[in-house]
Design a protein around this motif. Structure first.
Motif, PDB file in Angstrom:
ATOM      1  N   HIS A   1       0.836  -1.194   0.000  1.00 46.00           N
ATOM      2  CA  HIS A   1       0.000   0.000   0.000  1.00 46.00           C
ATOM      3  C   HIS A   1       0.880   1.257   0.000  1.00 46.00           C
ATOM      4  O   HIS A   1       1.919   1.314   0.680  1.00 46.00           O
ATOM      5  CB  HIS A   1      -0.911   0.022   1.226  1.00 46.00           C
ATOM      6  N   TYR A   2       0.423   2.303  -0.719  1.00 50.35           N
ATOM      7  CA  TYR A   2       1.053   3.611  -0.691  1.00 50.35           C
ATOM      8  C   TYR A   2       0.147   4.560   0.094  1.00 50.35           C
ATOM      9  O   TYR A   2      -1.092   4.499  -0.020  1.00 50.35           O
ATOM     10  CB  TYR A   2       1.256   4.163  -2.108  1.00 50.35           C
ATOM     11  N   GLY A   3       0.753   5.466   0.874  1.00 54.06           N
ATOM     12  CA  GLY A   3      -0.037   6.442   1.618  1.00 54.06           C
ATOM     13  C   GLY A   3       0.854   7.272   2.515  1.00 54.06           C
ATOM     14  O   GLY A   3       2.089   7.237   2.412  1.00 54.06           O
ATOM     15  N   PHE A   4       0.212   8.025   3.412  1.00 51.04           N
ATOM     16  CA  PHE A   4       0.927   8.960   4.279  1.00 51.04           C
ATOM     17  C   PHE A   4       0.903   8.471   5.725  1.00 51.04           C
ATOM     18  O   PHE A   4      -0.138   8.037   6.232  1.00 51.04           O
ATOM     19  CB  PHE A   4       0.295  10.351   4.188  1.00 51.04           C
ATOM     20  N   MET A   5       2.065   8.586   6.431  1.00 42.27           N
ATOM     21  CA  MET A   5       2.185   8.300   7.861  1.00 42.27           C
ATOM     22  C   MET A   5       2.806   9.495   8.555  1.00 42.27           C
ATOM     23  O   MET A   5       3.711  10.146   8.012  1.00 42.27           O
ATOM     24  CB  MET A   5       3.053   7.061   8.113  1.00 42.27           C
TER      25      MET A   5
ATOM     26  N   LEU B   1       7.358   7.395  13.480  1.00 37.64           N
ATOM     27  CA  LEU B   1       8.257   6.551  12.697  1.00 37.64           C
ATOM     28  C   LEU B   1       9.695   6.805  13.129  1.00 37.64           C
ATOM     29  O   LEU B   1      10.083   7.948  13.388  1.00 37.64           O
ATOM     30  CB  LEU B   1       8.115   6.849  11.203  1.00 37.64           C
ATOM     31  N   THR B   2      10.483   5.726  13.229  1.00 36.73           N
ATOM     32  CA  THR B   2      11.911   5.840  13.515  1.00 36.73           C
ATOM     33  C   THR B   2      12.663   5.498  12.239  1.00 36.73           C
ATOM     34  O   THR B   2      12.566   4.367  11.731  1.00 36.73           O
ATOM     35  CB  THR B   2      12.337   4.882  14.631  1.00 36.73           C
ATOM     36  N   VAL B   3      13.388   6.498  11.681  1.00 37.90           N
ATOM     37  CA  VAL B   3      14.132   6.284  10.442  1.00 37.90           C
ATOM     38  C   VAL B   3      15.310   5.380  10.744  1.00 37.90           C
ATOM     39  O   VAL B   3      16.101   5.644  11.655  1.00 37.90           O
ATOM     40  CB  VAL B   3      14.603   7.628   9.833  1.00 37.90           C
TER      41      VAL B   3
END
Length: 608
Positions: free
Chosen positions: A99-103, A108-110
């Protein structure tokens, strides 16, 4: 037919090629608009996309860079995503399931770049100490669905290795497995997969039945309390074949755990007599266990569910106790002793201890010291001590013994019932010997030197006019009690018992009795069953519970099928509020009887 060139009624027709041309131009325009919108997102490097891991529970994937945007899906902590681009505080990402989308970037931890996280595949093997198969899941959490199960020793390819979860491939399948179940070498488990150790567990703390077959329609072999250790011979999703103390049968899998549970073993109230207005508290063993409480009176009424209970005037004349049941990793259920509620139905005067005085400070061996508390009407437990902290005895008076010579004595009082506070007396003068006692202890004897459990041992001192304090001990130096008699208990089996006498008053000296022979259990029983005289009760009938084998003794608790405790004892008279419910009993061995059993459940109670 020719094309009309005048303005007449004929319509100018277009060839199909013209319509295709218009449609292609329209699609090109839409595509150009989509590319322009996408350009609003700041793209990451095309050759080296960044990766990030979800943190803080679970995180929504949204259609737009806004908290109010439509939710596409949600992902648990530990899920790795690929960052395609950024838009403010939002990342445009690709999830593991495509899936593609926005978080929101705050959750989030890069972790680096996708090229950096793609390492050379390593080989590992499935490992489990109990030898049972291990599940592969669709994501890095037990909340994700099971993809497959693999037996111990299965070779896998590790794609991403993590502290808790690792991404692996087995054949053509890809998924996640807990890292603790992976080994770089193919280890054979030390516990054979054919059998392993487990423990009985139940959220309500009640005993669990073992049956002759894998189904509730099979007869009950026995019941086992929470915490009982068993050997699992055959594992099944719903039923397991087990062995306990030589018995083999079947038990439901949900009532078995490989983790030895913390089991509640006892519960004790702070008082055995109490007045309205006072608070009952309970001490459990173990002390740090997670438990729930149910306060009950001797009529079976439920009084409260807190860790303490403040006695009400309506409780006067009744007895109160608490049932403690394990929860959140703690199992078992125990019931405390009774606390008798005193008074006349009203809250009495509450006293505060103010003083504790002795009848004399001239302490001579053989002198009896008496302690008096103030104010009048107050009650207290009084304890006697030497000035070096040695405990001497309990009660309102104390007779000075030779072991106090050269020291001073004081009393300490602690309020009871409706009296609060503590008080300490003044010290006596240094204890002196005074006149030499005229009587010397010569012996202490027992009337029975071959005791069994339940035997009452009696000590006799000589000479007959001597006085002494008698202390009872086992051959392992365990103190058993004080007094002229001692009743042998099951914990004394295998030990020898003796009495030690210390002269008091005008009697001096100390003597020890001969040891008894080793205590034996006598006749012992194990509960086979408990039956009811009537399985079709009506209001007003008296139900009678009978325990087998004959001679066994047990505590019998009556229950309704809504788990309400109805009564304790061998009989129960059916009440009107039992209509529509079924009744059963649970028996637990006492004295020389071990084990427990549950009766058949009656039909629903009917009106008379």
């Amino acid at each position: 037919m020719g094309v009309k060139e005048n303005g007449g009624s004929g319509r100018l027709s277009r060839p199909p090629e013209w319509r295709d041309f218009i449609m292609k131009r329209f699609l090109s325009l839409v595509l150009a608009m989509l590319i322009a919108i996408t350009m609003l997102i700041i793209p990451a490097s095309a050759e080296n996309y960044a990766t990030a891991v979800v943190k803080g529970g679970w995180l929504r994937l949204r259609a737009e860079a806004s908290a109010s945007s439509e939710t596409i899906s949600a992902y648990f902590t530990g899920t790795q995503v690929t960052i395609i681009g950024t838009s403010g505080e939002w990342y445009y990402v690709l999830t593991p399931d495509g899936h593609y989308g926005f978080m929101n970037s705050n959750y989030l931890t890069v972790t680096g770049s996708s090229s950096g996280s793609t390492t050379t595949e390593s080989t590992a093997y499935i490992y489990a100490a109990n030898g049972k198969p291990v599940r592969m899941r669709s994501g890095p959490s037990t909340d994700y669905g099971v993809v497959a199960s693999y037996s111990v020793g299965t070779q896998v390819k590790v794609l991403i290795s993590g502290a808790d979860w690792s991404k692996i491939r087995v054949g053509t399948r890809t998924g996640y497995i807990m890292s603790k179940f992976l080994s770089v070498t193919n280890i054979t488990p030390s516990t054979p997969s054919s059998s392993y150790t487990a423990y009985v567990t139940a959220s309500n703390g009640k005993p669990v039945r073992m049956r002759t077959g894998a189904g509730t329609n099979y007869s009950v072999i026995s019941t086992y309390s929470v915490g009982t250790q068993v050997t699992v011979l055959e594992y099944g999703k719903t039923w397991c074949r087990i062995r306990v103390n030589g018995y083999t049968g079947y038990m439901m899998t949900k009532f078995l755990t490989t983790t030895q549970p913390t089991v509640i073993s006892s519960a004790a109230l702070n008082k055995n007599t109490v007045w309205p207005g006072e608070t009952l508290t309970v001490t459990t063993n173990p002390a740090n266990a997670n438990v729930s409480y149910e306060w009950l009176n001797d009529a079976g009424a439920r009084l409260g569910t807190g860790s303490t209970y403040t006695v009400k005037t309506s409780d006067t004349g009744r007895r109160i106790r608490v049932r403690v049941t394990g929860k959140n990793g703690t199992t078992g259920s125990v019931v405390s002793g009774w606390a008798a509620v005193q008074g006349n139905g009203t809250v009495g005067t509450v006293y505060q201890l103010k003083a504790l005085t002795l009848n004399t400070t001239n302490a001579v061996v053989g002198t009896t010291l008496t302690a008096t508390i103030a104010p009048s009407g107050a009650t207290a437990n009084i304890y006697w001590y030497l000035d070096n902290g040695t405990y001497l005895g309990y009660g309102s008076s104390y007779t000075v013994q030779p072991n106090a010579l050269g020291r001073r004595i004081f009393a300490y009082a602690e309020g009871t019932n409706s009296t609060t506070g503590t008080a300490t007396s003044a010290y006596t003068d240094t204890v002196t010997a005074g006149a030499t006692p005229s009587i010397v202890l010569s012996s202490v004897t027992l009337y029975n030197y071959s005791p069994t459990v339940g035997t009452v041992l009696t000590a006799t001192i000589a000479p007959a006019n001597a006085t002494a304090t008698i202390l009872w001990y086992r051959d392992d130096n365990v103190y058993l009690g004080t007094g002229m008699t001692y009743t042998v208990t099951a914990t004394d089996v295998g030990h020898r018992i003796y009495a030690w006498a210390q002269g008091t008053g005008s009697t001096s000296g100390n003597v020890t009795s001969p040891y008894t022979q080793q205590v034996t259990a006598g006749t012992s029983y194990r509960i086979d069953s408990v039956t009811l005289n009537n399985l079709n009760p009506i209001v007003g009938q008296t139900l009678v519970a009978s325990v087998a084998p004959y001679g066994a003794t047990a505590t019998i608790t009556w229950y309704r099928d809504d788990s309400k405790i109805l009564s304790y004892g061998a009989t129960y008279t059916v009440q009107a509020d039992d209509i529509g419910y079924s009744i059963y009993v649970w028996a637990e061995g006492t004295g020389n009887t071990t084990g427990s059993a549950t009766s058949k459940i009656t039909s629903e109670v009917k009106a008379n």
